[in-house]
Design a protein around this motif. Structure first.
Motif, mmCIF file in Angstrom:
data_model
loop_
_atom_site.group_PDB
_atom_site.id
_atom_site.type_symbol
_atom_site.label_atom_id
_atom_site.label_comp_id
_atom_site.label_asym_id
_atom_site.label_seq_id
_atom_site.Cartn_x
_atom_site.Cartn_y
_atom_site.Cartn_z
ATOM 1 N N SER A 166 0.832 -1.208 0.000
ATOM 2 C CA SER A 166 0.000 0.000 0.000
ATOM 3 C C SER A 166 0.866 1.257 0.000
ATOM 4 C CB SER A 166 -0.951 -0.005 1.198
ATOM 5 O OG SER A 166 -0.250 -0.044 2.421
ATOM 6 N N THR A 167 1.980 1.204 0.715
ATOM 7 C CA THR A 167 2.895 2.352 0.732
ATOM 8 C C THR A 167 3.578 2.517 -0.617
ATOM 9 O OG1 THR A 167 3.303 1.928 3.082
ATOM 10 C CG2 THR A 167 4.841 3.393 1.958
ATOM 11 N N ALA A 168 3.985 1.423 -1.219
ATOM 12 C CA ALA A 168 4.678 1.475 -2.510
ATOM 13 C C ALA A 168 3.756 1.890 -3.644
ATOM 14 C CB ALA A 168 5.308 0.113 -2.809
ATOM 15 N N ILE A 169 2.485 1.526 -3.569
ATOM 16 C CA ILE A 169 1.522 1.935 -4.605
ATOM 17 C C ILE A 169 1.447 3.457 -4.679
ATOM 18 C CG2 ILE A 169 -0.946 2.004 -5.128
ATOM 19 C CD1 ILE A 169 -1.100 -0.906 -4.098
ATOM 20 N N VAL A 170 1.370 4.108 -3.514
ATOM 21 C CA VAL A 170 1.315 5.565 -3.482
ATOM 22 C C VAL A 170 2.655 6.155 -3.893
ATOM 23 C CG1 VAL A 170 0.917 7.576 -2.003
ATOM 24 C CG2 VAL A 170 -0.450 5.497 -1.685
ATOM 25 N N ASP A 171 3.742 5.542 -3.447
ATOM 26 C CA ASP A 171 5.085 6.024 -3.800
ATOM 27 C C ASP A 171 5.304 6.005 -5.302
ATOM 28 O OD1 ASP A 171 7.950 6.685 -3.106
ATOM 29 O OD2 ASP A 171 8.240 4.762 -4.134
ATOM 30 N N HIS A 172 4.906 4.904 -5.943
ATOM 31 C CA HIS A 172 5.116 4.804 -7.387
ATOM 32 C C HIS A 172 4.318 5.870 -8.130
ATOM 33 C CE1 HIS A 172 5.007 3.277 -11.507
ATOM 34 N NE2 HIS A 172 6.087 2.591 -11.211
ATOM 35 N N ALA A 173 3.094 6.129 -7.693
ATOM 36 C CA ALA A 173 2.251 7.110 -8.371
ATOM 37 C C ALA A 173 2.826 8.513 -8.278
ATOM 38 C CB ALA A 173 0.843 7.082 -7.775
ATOM 39 N N ASN A 174 3.562 8.794 -7.206
ATOM 40 C CA ASN A 174 4.047 10.151 -6.976
ATOM 41 C C ASN A 174 5.529 10.353 -7.290
ATOM 42 O OD1 ASN A 174 1.866 11.912 -5.360
ATOM 43 N ND2 ASN A 174 1.635 9.766 -4.777
ATOM 44 N N ARG A 175 6.349 9.356 -6.984
ATOM 45 C CA ARG A 175 7.787 9.569 -7.071
ATOM 46 C C ARG A 175 8.429 8.849 -8.248
ATOM 47 N NH1 ARG A 175 12.296 7.269 -5.353
ATOM 48 N NH2 ARG A 175 11.145 5.462 -4.528
ATOM 49 N N VAL A 176 7.798 7.766 -8.736
ATOM 50 C CA VAL A 176 8.421 6.943 -9.771
ATOM 51 C C VAL A 176 7.788 7.177 -11.139
ATOM 52 C CG1 VAL A 176 8.988 4.584 -10.456
ATOM 53 C CG2 VAL A 176 8.947 5.201 -8.019
ATOM 54 N N PRO A 207 6.340 8.772 -14.372
ATOM 55 C CA PRO A 207 6.547 10.094 -14.985
ATOM 56 C C PRO A 207 5.325 10.987 -14.811
ATOM 57 C CG PRO A 207 7.281 8.348 -16.462
ATOM 58 C CD PRO A 207 6.575 7.670 -15.333
ATOM 59 N N ASN A 208 5.585 12.264 -14.565
ATOM 60 C CA ASN A 208 4.510 13.225 -14.344
ATOM 61 C C ASN A 208 4.848 14.518 -15.082
ATOM 62 O OD1 ASN A 208 2.404 14.773 -13.418
ATOM 63 N ND2 ASN A 208 3.119 14.892 -11.303
ATOM 64 N N PRO A 209 4.656 14.546 -16.391
ATOM 65 C CA PRO A 209 5.089 15.708 -17.183
ATOM 66 C C PRO A 209 4.348 16.995 -16.840
ATOM 67 C CG PRO A 209 3.797 14.176 -18.529
ATOM 68 C CD PRO A 209 4.094 13.484 -17.246
ATOM 69 N N THR A 210 3.128 16.914 -16.321
ATOM 70 C CA THR A 210 2.388 18.136 -16.010
ATOM 71 C C THR A 210 2.834 18.767 -14.704
ATOM 72 O OG1 THR A 210 0.635 17.019 -14.754
ATOM 73 C CG2 THR A 210 0.378 17.135 -17.147
ATOM 74 N N GLY A 211 3.451 17.987 -13.834
ATOM 75 C CA GLY A 211 3.853 18.508 -12.536
ATOM 76 C C GLY A 211 2.723 18.644 -11.540
ATOM 77 N N LEU A 212 1.514 18.255 -11.930
ATOM 78 C CA LEU A 212 0.374 18.345 -11.030
ATOM 79 C C LEU A 212 0.482 17.287 -9.941
ATOM 80 C CD1 LEU A 212 -2.402 19.806 -10.667
ATOM 81 C CD2 LEU A 212 -3.414 17.885 -11.905
ATOM 82 N N LYS A 213 0.207 17.692 -8.707
ATOM 83 C CA LYS A 213 0.291 16.756 -7.595
ATOM 84 C C LYS A 213 -0.634 15.570 -7.828
ATOM 85 C CE LYS A 213 -0.782 16.253 -2.681
ATOM 86 N NZ LYS A 213 -1.338 16.894 -1.478
ATOM 87 N N VAL A 214 -0.097 14.366 -7.626
ATOM 88 C CA VAL A 214 -0.903 13.153 -7.740
ATOM 89 C C VAL A 214 -1.566 12.845 -6.416
ATOM 90 C CG1 VAL A 214 -0.864 10.684 -8.248
ATOM 91 C CG2 VAL A 214 0.554 12.262 -9.593
ATOM 92 N N GLY A 215 -0.791 12.773 -5.356
ATOM 93 C CA GLY A 215 -1.336 12.582 -4.016
ATOM 94 C C GLY A 215 -1.559 11.126 -3.664
ATOM 95 N N GLY A 216 -2.057 10.940 -2.486
ATOM 96 C CA GLY A 216 -2.263 9.622 -1.912
ATOM 97 C C GLY A 216 -2.095 9.720 -0.408
ATOM 98 N N HIS A 217 -2.360 8.640 0.290
ATOM 99 C CA HIS A 217 -2.427 8.727 1.750
ATOM 100 C C HIS A 217 -1.719 7.522 2.368
ATOM 101 C CE1 HIS A 217 -5.775 11.136 0.159
ATOM 102 N NE2 HIS A 217 -5.507 11.938 1.172
ATOM 103 N N GLN A 218 -0.392 7.634 2.449
ATOM 104 C CA GLN A 218 0.388 6.526 3.020
ATOM 105 C C GLN A 218 0.105 6.362 4.505
ATOM 106 O OE1 GLN A 218 4.189 8.049 1.640
ATOM 107 N NE2 GLN A 218 4.350 6.429 0.076
ATOM 108 N N ALA A 219 -0.014 7.459 5.242
ATOM 109 C CA ALA A 219 -0.234 7.365 6.683
ATOM 110 C C ALA A 219 -1.623 6.820 6.993
ATOM 111 C CB ALA A 219 -0.052 8.741 7.334
ATOM 112 N N SER A 220 -2.640 7.300 6.278
ATOM 113 C CA SER A 220 -4.004 6.810 6.496
ATOM 114 C C SER A 220 -4.113 5.337 6.157
ATOM 115 C CB SER A 220 -4.986 7.614 5.649
ATOM 116 O OG SER A 220 -5.048 8.957 6.076
ATOM 117 N N SER A 221 -3.373 4.905 5.159
ATOM 118 C CA SER A 221 -3.376 3.486 4.807
ATOM 119 C C SER A 221 -2.687 2.651 5.880
ATOM 120 C CB SER A 221 -2.680 3.276 3.463
ATOM 121 O OG SER A 221 -3.413 3.867 2.406
#
Length: 773
Positions: free
Chosen positions: A24-34, A36-50
């Protein structure tokens, strides 16, 4: 319950939980840090809540859940649900890389959009939490009327404690229908944090009393086995008392301390300081640091024991104390809600949880006890394929002679339901009506007298022999009307779940919810959310508009016609005459309870109207043509002798004003066409379909607004005037829109119409301005 997997205990469950937390932590990490995000718009996610939910969900899925159970998962724990589903074989590794990507794993659990199994859509705080209540009620009703669609099972709701701030939760909790739903289990993730802060007040005891007052069983999981063992040591009573008396923020601060800091802070300043200091001094650093994190919501034996202690005769709530961000570097931080771990932190978490950052989606080794547990759980939770079942076709027309005399569209609602019970009983037996204590005042009394009120137990009607009693309240498991308390949120919550029985259990219903139209706005969010979650139903708002003149401004709806156009997954109708209402309701019922179905909203009125104004053709073919036009969006009610000087397009209760204005305009030398709009929604879709903007038939535009009769237009609606403003774009004609843009007030109908500029005089003035300039 069968198949609970008693072998899944202790160390094995804890090992699986570590993998669930990592995934669950890695799913959010991949979406945000791994990714590619060419628009630079925040993807987000909730590692702590998970992270605060991984123990709860592992214990439930891998230890106690059955295939008959259904679970609503709190919105911000969607990565945990995807992690669990991945371990059960419902997702491929590459799909874990699509969180919040187009067409991928949704931000919040969605039963209609996610590729893996989701029982309840959540996301709108409080709405998804209460959905299992209405799901349980819908299952019971289907079972009582059509036989067991599936084993009873439990309806779980996993919700965050901050969701309990939502009024919708307590409205649902207090409804009399809920107290007997023993299959309902709520598990509250009591991490005592909201989005921005640690919740300052210590409220769990108060929450417990509120649930108990509503008749719920309350199970509190506050301390884990380590803390309970420490409480049994010398000084343990003082430790318990010290922790119990702490504010939430002070306790959270302990989670951010080193062992040395804990030894200084934990004893406090009270009389028991010395005893506490001796107790913590005897603990090694590892044990001391584990202690404040060892809460009941992270303790597998405590969780399994709570699930085994559920009393199936009444609803149950498990108040499970947890730590937000449990096991992560952000653990317990007051601003960890949306905090994302960096690369170094992810590497440390991978090490701590026995995973690999460069191979994040690795499965358990074949032949391992964990892999065997995952396979056994997947098999235990496998659900049989649903039987294919669609409701019987709804006859589009009763064939009865068009009504004459004075009547209103609200009366037509009740008559149509009674007609169906006589002429199409196979359809009528699928209809379930529900209302928030407005049954008699919305003309459902005759229907209710015929079909009875649904109740799990047979009740006695003490007024059945009272000659002045017109509404007979016969309660039984065979009833087809569900009466709720005065809470529109509950009404549409139930309506949404009644509308999913075709897809949950292969037993389609045709649910109709009735409420006062002014309160559609109050019900809008949960109604919309029910549609988003796949609930197909008919919502009737009545009476509507400023036509409800004596009721005053508080009971006059202005924006609801626009909402009918703007709501996805729903077609809206606002008929002017009784027969139009029948046709629209039959068409709406024919759309629901099946794949590809669509909900409907009918806006009705109590304004008395001369039904002969409808001029329904007597020729069968012409009548059928009129019916098709009515259900497609509108029809021409009055034709000018030659090409019209002006077109008057009116909807619902104001059609008589348009007709009266047309007669007077003709006397002034300006003959007018009058278009009776029955669905602004469908006409708007037709205009978009003509332009290729959506897939919609546009033939109705050629019949209600033919090009060779294009003329300046006045639109008239008992609601906001922009509802029909798009009609001028069909042929790009000059347009004046009349409607209601201000709060209403009490008064006679003529006075109120004149005040808002929607009377016949105002229509004539607007038309003359257009044609004479």
């Amino acid at each position: 319950m069968d198949g609970r997997g008693a072998e899944a205990t202790g160390a094995l469950l804890e090992s699986v939980e570590r993998r669930v937390k990592w995934l669950s932590t890695a799913i959010v990490d991949h979406a945000n840090r791994v990714r590619p995000n060419p628009t630079g718009l925040k993807v987000g996610g909730h590692q702590a809540s998970s992270a605060s939910m991984t123990s709860l969900m592992t214990a439930l899925w891998f230890g106690r859940l059955t295939s008959a159970d259904r679970v609503s998962v709190k919105p911000h724990a969607s990565p945990v649900l995807h992690a669990v589903n991945y371990l059960l074989g419902h997702l491929r590794p590459e799909q874990l890389e699509t969180l919040r990507a187009f067409g991928g794993l949704q931000s919040y659990p969605s039963r209609t959009k996610d590729p893996d199994p989701v029982d309840y859509s959540t996301g709108s705080v409080g709405i998804g939490a209460t959905a299992p209540l209405w799901g349980a009620l819908a299952h019971r009703l289907v079972r009582d009327r059509f036989g067991e669609p599936a084993p009873r099972g439990r309806q779980f709701s996993l919700l965050g404690d901050a969701e309990l701030d939502e009024g919708a939760v307590w409205e649902a909790l207090r409804d009399p229908m809920v107290a007997g739903l023993g299959e309902v289990v709520w598990v509250v993730d009591l991490n005592r944090q909201s989005l921005d802060r640690v919740v300052p007040g210590s409220t769990p005891a108060g929450l417990a009393r509120m649930f108990e007052a509503a008749g719920w069983q309350v199970l509190t999981l506050k301390y884990g086995s380590l803390l309970e063992e420490l409480f049994a040591r010398p000084g343990g009573d003082a430790l318990r008392a010290r922790i119990d008396s702490m504010s939430n923020p002070e306790y959270q601060r302990l989670l951010r301390c080193s062992a040395d800091e804990l030894r200084r802070r934990l004893p406090g300043e009270g009389n028991e300081r010395a005893a506490l200091a001796r107790l913590v001094a005897d603990l090694d650093d590892e044990t001391l640091l584990r202690a404040p994190r060892n809460l009941g919501g992270h303790d597998m034996p405590s969780l399994l024991g709570a699930f085994d202690a559920i009393d199936d005769t009444r609803p149950t709530v498990v108040l499970a104390y947890t730590v937000k961000g449990h096991g992560l570097p952000t653990e317990g931080h007051p601003q960890n809600h949306s905090t994302l771990l960096n690369a170094d932190q992810m590497r440390q978490v991978a090490h701590d949880l026995g995973a690999a950052l460069d191979d994040p989606w690795a499965a358990f080794p074949e032949g391992s006890a964990e892999a065997a547990l995952c396979a056994a759980t997947a098999e235990r939770l496998r659900r049989p394929a649903l039987p294919e079942s669609v409701p019987p076709p709804v006859p589009p027309d009763s064939g009865r002679t068009a009504p004459t005399g004075v009547g209103n569209t609200q009366q037509a609602l009740g008559r149509t339901l009674l007609d169906l019970s006589r002429s199409a009983p196979e359809v009528a037996e699928r209809i379930v009506t529900t209302a928030p204590d407005v049954t008699s005042s919305t003309n459902l009394g005759g229907w209710l007298n015929k079909v009875g009120v649904w109740s799990p137990t047979t009740g006695h009607d003490w007024f059945t022999d009272d000659p002045e009693t017109m509404l007979h309240w016969r309660e039984s498991a065979r009833g087809q009307h569900v009466q709720l308390g005065i809470a529109e949120t509950n009404l549409v919550g139930l309506l949404g779940e009644l509308g999913t029985t075709w897809s949950r259990w292969g037993k389609p219903l045709l649910p109709i919810g009735v409420l006062y139209d002014p309160f559609v706005n109050r019900a809008l969010e949960p109604w919309s959310y029910g549609i988003y979650a796949g609930g197909q139903s008919v919502l009737v708002g009545t009476p509507s508009g400023v036509s409800l003149a004596p009721e005053g401004g508080a009971h006059q709806s202005v924006t609801t016609p626009s909402l009918g156009i703007e709501q996805p997954g729903c077609v809206s109708y606002e008929p002017a005459f009784a027969l139009d209402t029948e046709w629209c309701l039959r068409a709406a019922l024919g759309r629901i309870g099946k794949p590809g179905g669509e909900s409907a909203y009918l806006r009705l009125s109590t304004r008395p109207t001369d039904q002969s104004l409808a001029a329904v053709p007597t020729d069968p073919a012409a009548r059928e043509r009129r019916r098709r036009q009515v259900t497609a969006g509108g029809y021409v009610l009055r034709h000018a002798a030659e090409r019209p000087a002006v077109t008057l397009a009116a909807m619902g209760a104001l059609v008589p004003e348009a007709l009266a204005a047309a007669e007077r305009l003709a006397a002034l030398g300006h003959d007018a066409d009058v278009v009776c709009v029955t669905s602004a929604d469908l006409l708007f879709r037709a205009t978009r379909g003509r332009r290729g903007q959506e897939r919609a038939e546009d033939w109705i535009l050629d019949q209600v607004l033919p090009a060779h009769r294009a003329a300046p237009m006045v639109t008239l609606v008992d609601g906001h005037p922009h509802t029909l403003a798009f009609l001028g774009t069909v042929h790009r004609v000059p347009l004046t829109t009349l409607g209601v843009t201000a709060f209403g007030q009490s008064g006679a109908l003529d006075d109120v119409y004149r005040h808002h500029g929607i009377d016949a005089d105002s229509v004539i003035g607007a038309a003359l301005d257009l044609v004479e300039g």
